[in-house]
Design an enzyme around this catalytic site. Structure first.
Site, PDB file in Angstrom:
ATOM      1  CG  ASP A 207      -1.818   1.119   1.399  1.00 23.56           C
ATOM      2  OD1 ASP A 207      -2.136   1.750   0.374  1.00 23.56           O
ATOM      3  OD2 ASP A 207      -2.218   1.414   2.539  1.00 23.56           O
TER       4      ASP A 207
ATOM      5  CD  GLU B 298      -3.438   8.865   2.420  1.00 20.73           C
ATOM      6  OE1 GLU B 298      -4.434   8.204   2.752  1.00 20.73           O
ATOM      7  OE2 GLU B 298      -2.322   8.361   2.195  1.00 20.73           O
TER       8      GLU B 298
ATOM      9  CG  ASN C  82      -8.013   3.132  10.325  1.00 14.07           C
ATOM     10  OD1 ASN C  82      -8.506   2.007  10.267  1.00 14.07           O
ATOM     11  ND2 ASN C  82      -6.871   3.447   9.740  1.00 14.07           N
TER      12      ASN C  82
ATOM     13  CB  CYS D  72       0.221   1.504   6.210  1.00 15.27           C
ATOM     14  SG  CYS D  72      -0.730   1.245   7.723  1.00 15.27           S
TER      15      CYS D  72
ATOM     16  CG  HIS E  76     -10.487   8.405   3.320  1.00 16.11           C
ATOM     17  ND1 HIS E  76      -9.153   8.160   3.137  1.00 16.11           N
ATOM     18  CD2 HIS E  76     -11.035   7.231   3.694  1.00 16.11           C
ATOM     19  CE1 HIS E  76      -8.902   6.890   3.397  1.00 16.11           C
ATOM     20  NE2 HIS E  76     -10.028   6.284   3.711  1.00 16.11           N
TER      21      HIS E  76
ATOM     22  CD  GLU F  79      -4.513   6.285   9.668  1.00 16.84           C
ATOM     23  OE1 GLU F  79      -5.420   6.080  10.498  1.00 16.84           O
ATOM     24  OE2 GLU F  79      -4.250   5.488   8.740  1.00 16.84           O
TER      25      GLU F  79
ATOM     26  CG  ASP G 287      -4.219   5.653  -1.627  1.00 16.45           C
ATOM     27  OD1 ASP G 287      -4.663   5.234  -0.541  1.00 16.45           O
ATOM     28  OD2 ASP G 287      -3.728   4.908  -2.476  1.00 16.45           O
TER      29      ASP G 287
ATOM     30  CG  ASP H  50      -7.799   4.702   1.212  1.00 18.22           C
ATOM     31  OD1 ASP H  50      -7.408   5.829   0.873  1.00 18.22           O
ATOM     32  OD2 ASP H  50      -7.111   3.884   1.847  1.00 18.22           O
TER      33      ASP H  50
ATOM     34  NE  ARG I  71      -4.841   8.479   6.085  1.00 18.49           N
ATOM     35  CZ  ARG I  71      -4.487   7.212   5.863  1.00 18.49           C
ATOM     36  NH1 ARG I  71      -5.404   6.323   5.511  1.00 18.49           N
ATOM     37  NH2 ARG I  71      -3.232   6.834   5.986  1.00 18.49           N
TER      38      ARG I  71
END
Ligand SMILES: C[C@](O)(C(=O)O)[C@H](CC(=O)O)C(=O)O
Ligand SMILES: [Mg+2]
Length: 317
Positions: free
Chosen positions: A62, A118, A217, A126, A116, A195, A91, A89, A161
């Site tokens: 990821d 980020e 999360n 991650c 979302h 996060e 990213d 997600d 995020r």
């Protein structure tokens, strides 16, 4: 039969209604379209579609290797199998702010209820690993503004995020997360995903700082303990995701079954752990296809009336 009959517009409206602070709605992560059906049958509020799962499913780590096309296609396949709203997600949004706007439009086209985005730098990783870095505030807010401006359905949820919490230790990290969460809301975020929070109190601090729904999360083997729904509801959380839980469970079960098969020369000892043929057929709604055409279905679920006469003499497989 076939796909969900609930429109993406209706799912987005539902998601908006669901996300009330303190209700801690549970969104397990679907690792494929069929598992989204299972999540719905079990009575959950929504489906989460994890970037980590999409990448890992392709055998990739990821770290931002998946493309917008891959994510939108797979997320769309999952979203269309359920009447529940699906949050995906996205990213870092797959590029510069202009790309982020396009990402949102593609995810709208794919039938998602929200996504979302980020504030990590590329390549991302991650959120629960060490050594992350985030972009500056200006870049982070531009991503969110572009996302909000890009959408055509006002109900498509833009969640921001922030990964900033884990980039600085202790209260400094939490303060930075609070400040950034507020700025992301000002930039147009409909919801916040803080996060790698260290405690329930940290979730509560974020919830108190912003007047939009907050996501927690609950990923395993990460930086947050696995808090209960009640604990997170008390902290003011609106939504909880369990992003990789089902994939981890499925892979664990698959590994044990392979060991059994190799050791015993037969899978017999693993059969009690399996979803039966009948359960699988129930999940794909096989019976509805038979109502459409009685020649489709001739498998009898034990303890139920025999299906209608087969006109094709098809197989039971
Ligand atoms: C939520 C997450 O972004 C995901 O892709 O599912 C991951 C989950 C994980 O790797 O456990 C994350 O960065 O937390
Ligand atoms: Mg992710």
């Amino acid at each position: 039969m076939l796909y969900s009959t609930t429109t993406p517009q209706a799912k987005r409206a539902t998601l908006r209604e669901l996300l009330v602070p303190g209700t801690a709605r549970q969104f397990p992560g679907a690792f494929n379209p069929l598992s989204a059906r299972l999540i719905e049958q079990k009575g959950f509020d929504g489906v989460y579609i994890s970037g980590a799962v999409l990448a890992n499913d392709l055998g990739l780590p990821d770290i931002g290797l998946t493309t917008l096309t891959e994510v939108a296609t797979r997320a769309g396949q999952i979203a269309r199998m359920t009447d529940l709203p699906a949050l995906v997600d996205a990213d870092t949004g797959f590029g510069e702010p202009m790309n982020v706007a396009r990402t949102v439009q593609e995810l709208e086209n794919a039938g998602l209820a929200g996504c979302h985005i980020e504030d990590q730098i590329n390549p991302k990783r991650c959120g629960h690993l060490d050594g992350k870095a985030v972009v500056d505030l200006d870049t982070a807010t531009k991503r969110i503004k572009a996302a909000a401006d890009g959408r055509r359905d006002a109900n498509f949820l833009i969640m921001a995020r922030t990964d900033i919490r884990a980039t600085e230790a202790g209260d400094t990290g939490l303060d930075a997360a609070v400040d950034r969460a507020k700025a992301l809301v000002d930039a147009g975020a409909d919801a916040i995903f803080p996060e790698a929070m260290g405690s329930v109190e940290e979730f509560a601090a974020i919830c108190a700082a912003v007047d939009v729904p907050v996501l927690a999360n609950m990923t395993e083997f990460g930086k947050s303990d696995l808090f209960t729904r009640a604990q997170l509801a008390d902290a003011g959380v609106a939504m909880i995701i369990y992003p990789v839980t089902l994939l981890r469970i499925a892979l664990g079960a698959a590994e044990r079954a392979l060991d059994t098969l190799a050791a015993d020369g037969t899978q017999s000892a693993a059969v009690p752990d399996m979803a039966t043929r009948a359960r699988l057929y129930d999940l794909v709604d096989y019976e509805a296809y038979n109502r459409f055409d009685t020649g489709v279905f001739n498998f009898q679920v034990p303890g139920t009336p025999a299906p209608g006469p087969s006109t094709t003499g098809g197989t039971d497989g």
